[in-house]
Design a protein around this motif. Sequence first.
Motif, PDB file in Angstrom:
ATOM      1  N   GLY A   1       0.807  -1.206   0.000  1.00 46.24           N
ATOM      2  CA  GLY A   1       0.000   0.000   0.000  1.00 46.24           C
ATOM      3  C   GLY A   1       0.846   1.263   0.000  1.00 46.24           C
ATOM      4  N   LEU A   2       0.490   2.206   0.871  1.00 44.37           N
ATOM      5  CA  LEU A   2       1.178   3.491   0.909  1.00 44.37           C
ATOM      6  C   LEU A   2       2.660   3.334   1.236  1.00 44.37           C
ATOM      7  CD1 LEU A   2       1.088   6.544   0.673  1.00 44.37           C
ATOM      8  CD2 LEU A   2       0.349   6.648   3.072  1.00 44.37           C
ATOM      9  N   MET A   3       3.014   2.370   2.082  1.00 46.84           N
ATOM     10  CA  MET A   3       4.429   2.183   2.410  1.00 46.84           C
ATOM     11  C   MET A   3       5.204   1.728   1.181  1.00 46.84           C
ATOM     12  SD  MET A   3       6.715   2.630   4.575  1.00 46.84           S
ATOM     13  CE  MET A   3       7.770   2.072   5.890  1.00 46.84           C
ATOM     14  N   ALA A   4       4.670   0.785   0.417  1.00 44.21           N
ATOM     15  CA  ALA A   4       5.341   0.335  -0.807  1.00 44.21           C
ATOM     16  C   ALA A   4       5.501   1.499  -1.778  1.00 44.21           C
ATOM     17  CB  ALA A   4       4.552  -0.796  -1.464  1.00 44.21           C
ATOM     18  N   GLN A   5       4.455   2.283  -1.910  1.00 43.93           N
ATOM     19  CA  GLN A   5       4.497   3.438  -2.802  1.00 43.93           C
ATOM     20  C   GLN A   5       5.560   4.436  -2.334  1.00 43.93           C
ATOM     21  OE1 GLN A   5       0.729   5.474  -2.968  1.00 43.93           O
ATOM     22  NE2 GLN A   5       1.306   6.709  -4.732  1.00 43.93           N
ATOM     23  N   ALA A   6       5.597   4.728  -1.038  1.00 48.27           N
ATOM     24  CA  ALA A   6       6.570   5.688  -0.496  1.00 48.27           C
ATOM     25  C   ALA A   6       8.004   5.186  -0.681  1.00 48.27           C
ATOM     26  CB  ALA A   6       6.283   5.956   0.987  1.00 48.27           C
ATOM     27  N   LEU A   7       8.237   3.908  -0.429  1.00 42.96           N
ATOM     28  CA  LEU A   7       9.590   3.366  -0.582  1.00 42.96           C
ATOM     29  C   LEU A   7      10.073   3.505  -2.027  1.00 42.96           C
ATOM     30  CD1 LEU A   7       9.332   0.149   1.626  1.00 42.96           C
ATOM     31  CD2 LEU A   7      10.408   2.338   2.231  1.00 42.96           C
ATOM     32  N   GLN A   8       9.190   3.207  -2.983  1.00 40.72           N
ATOM     33  CA  GLN A   8       9.556   3.333  -4.393  1.00 40.72           C
ATOM     34  C   GLN A   8       9.735   4.797  -4.786  1.00 40.72           C
ATOM     35  OE1 GLN A   8       7.232   0.262  -6.936  1.00 40.72           O
ATOM     36  NE2 GLN A   8       6.191   0.293  -4.941  1.00 40.72           N
ATOM     37  N   HIS A   9       8.827   5.649  -4.335  1.00 42.65           N
ATOM     38  CA  HIS A   9       8.850   7.074  -4.676  1.00 42.65           C
ATOM     39  C   HIS A   9      10.107   7.756  -4.133  1.00 42.65           C
ATOM     40  CE1 HIS A   9       6.633  11.001  -5.319  1.00 42.65           C
ATOM     41  NE2 HIS A   9       7.563  11.385  -4.464  1.00 42.65           N
ATOM     42  N   GLU A  10      10.421   7.528  -2.855  1.00 44.48           N
ATOM     43  CA  GLU A  10      11.571   8.201  -2.241  1.00 44.48           C
ATOM     44  C   GLU A  10      12.891   7.656  -2.794  1.00 44.48           C
ATOM     45  OE1 GLU A  10      10.879  10.899  -0.776  1.00 44.48           O
ATOM     46  OE2 GLU A  10       8.756  10.420  -0.612  1.00 44.48           O
ATOM     47  N   THR A  11      12.957   6.357  -3.059  1.00 51.44           N
ATOM     48  CA  THR A  11      14.167   5.805  -3.661  1.00 51.44           C
ATOM     49  C   THR A  11      14.357   6.363  -5.066  1.00 51.44           C
ATOM     50  OG1 THR A  11      13.941   3.801  -2.325  1.00 51.44           O
ATOM     51  CG2 THR A  11      15.404   3.674  -4.212  1.00 51.44           C
ATOM     52  N   ASP A  12      13.261   6.533  -5.801  1.00 51.42           N
ATOM     53  CA  ASP A  12      13.359   7.183  -7.112  1.00 51.42           C
ATOM     54  C   ASP A  12      13.999   8.561  -6.983  1.00 51.42           C
ATOM     55  OD1 ASP A  12      12.313   5.163  -8.693  1.00 51.42           O
ATOM     56  OD2 ASP A  12      10.348   6.114  -8.972  1.00 51.42           O
ATOM     57  N   HIS A  13      13.564   9.350  -5.998  1.00 51.16           N
ATOM     58  CA  HIS A  13      14.165  10.678  -5.808  1.00 51.16           C
ATOM     59  C   HIS A  13      15.683  10.569  -5.692  1.00 51.16           C
ATOM     60  CE1 HIS A  13      11.048  13.669  -5.566  1.00 51.16           C
ATOM     61  NE2 HIS A  13      10.346  12.988  -4.684  1.00 51.16           N
ATOM     62  N   LEU A  14      16.145   9.606  -4.925  1.00 45.98           N
ATOM     63  CA  LEU A  14      17.586   9.464  -4.700  1.00 45.98           C
ATOM     64  C   LEU A  14      18.318   8.991  -5.954  1.00 45.98           C
ATOM     65  CD1 LEU A  14      17.434   7.952  -1.117  1.00 45.98           C
ATOM     66  CD2 LEU A  14      17.600  10.362  -1.801  1.00 45.98           C
ATOM     67  N   ASP A  15      17.560   8.427  -6.898  1.00 47.75           N
ATOM     68  CA  ASP A  15      18.124   8.011  -8.177  1.00 47.75           C
ATOM     69  C   ASP A  15      17.950   9.085  -9.254  1.00 47.75           C
ATOM     70  OD1 ASP A  15      18.944   5.580  -7.124  1.00 47.75           O
ATOM     71  OD2 ASP A  15      17.087   4.556  -7.678  1.00 47.75           O
ATOM     72  N   GLY A  16      17.502  10.274  -8.846  1.00 49.80           N
ATOM     73  CA  GLY A  16      17.332  11.384  -9.783  1.00 49.80           C
ATOM     74  C   GLY A  16      16.069  11.317 -10.610  1.00 49.80           C
ATOM     75  N   LEU A  17      15.066  10.590 -10.123  1.00 52.33           N
ATOM     76  CA  LEU A  17      13.797  10.446 -10.837  1.00 52.33           C
ATOM     77  C   LEU A  17      12.663  11.080 -10.055  1.00 52.33           C
ATOM     78  CD1 LEU A  17      14.095   6.674 -11.811  1.00 52.33           C
ATOM     79  CD2 LEU A  17      14.442   8.645 -13.324  1.00 52.33           C
ATOM     80  N   LEU A  18      11.715  11.642 -10.774  1.00 52.11           N
ATOM     81  CA  LEU A  18      10.466  12.106 -10.184  1.00 52.11           C
ATOM     82  C   LEU A  18       9.360  11.160 -10.626  1.00 52.11           C
ATOM     83  CD1 LEU A  18      10.853  15.899 -10.908  1.00 52.11           C
ATOM     84  CD2 LEU A  18      10.908  14.814  -8.658  1.00 52.11           C
ATOM     85  N   TYR A  19       8.249  11.173  -9.893  1.00 51.88           N
ATOM     86  CA  TYR A  19       7.164  10.265 -10.277  1.00 51.88           C
ATOM     87  C   TYR A  19       6.685  10.561 -11.694  1.00 51.88           C
ATOM     88  CZ  TYR A  19       3.035  13.335  -9.701  1.00 51.88           C
ATOM     89  OH  TYR A  19       2.072  14.300  -9.840  1.00 51.88           O
ATOM     90  N   LEU A  20       6.854  11.799 -12.153  1.00 51.89           N
ATOM     91  CA  LEU A  20       6.463  12.154 -13.520  1.00 51.89           C
ATOM     92  C   LEU A  20       7.215  11.296 -14.548  1.00 51.89           C
ATOM     93  CD1 LEU A  20       6.513  16.048 -13.186  1.00 51.89           C
ATOM     94  CD2 LEU A  20       4.523  14.522 -12.993  1.00 51.89           C
ATOM     95  N   ASP A  21       8.446  10.916 -14.211  1.00 52.26           N
ATOM     96  CA  ASP A  21       9.245  10.079 -15.105  1.00 52.26           C
ATOM     97  C   ASP A  21       8.672   8.672 -15.249  1.00 52.26           C
ATOM     98  OD1 ASP A  21      11.269  12.097 -15.534  1.00 52.26           O
ATOM     99  OD2 ASP A  21      12.031  11.619 -13.537  1.00 52.26           O
TER     100      ASP A  21
END
Length: 163
Positions: free
Chosen positions: A123-143
């Motif tokens: 749920g929200l935790m899975a989404q947050a883990l993926q979203h925040e790790t993306d940030h650290l990889d230079g990605l935004l959810y828009l990508d």
Amino acid sequence: MPERPIRLFGDPVLKTVSTPVEQIDDRVRALVDDLLDSVRMPGRAGVAASQIGVNLRAFSYNVDGEVGYILNPEIVEVSGDKELIDEGCLSVPGLWHKTPRHPFARVRGIDLDGNEMELSGTGLMAQALQHETDHLDGLLYLDRLEKAERRVAMRQVRESDWF
């Protein structure tokens, strides 16, 4: 420390791959304090260090009343078919789009004592883990958006009053 201002879409730090934390010192401890203060604001599920202008691999989370942080997170497992989930981002204020995310995610990193730790959830935790790790990889959810949805999102960004 008070919450730190959130960097917005267009800031180069948001498209930069974050540097791993190599030494846990007072600067890193202060960063974690800032991340925790920043994520405790209402409506926030996570804040990545890059979102507060720090190019280090760290994020905080606030999901279902559980507040914490992780340093040097790496996704080690995702499972389930991707689902389209309404997602927004503090760095892209006011916009929400259907974003493909796995229903389960697990990240591995370290704490302030250098001990290995894992975070996982659905749920929200899975989404947050993926979203925040993306940030650290230079990605935004828009990508991550599907092509048609991304076109709509980018038009909304260009028309927003904050861009």
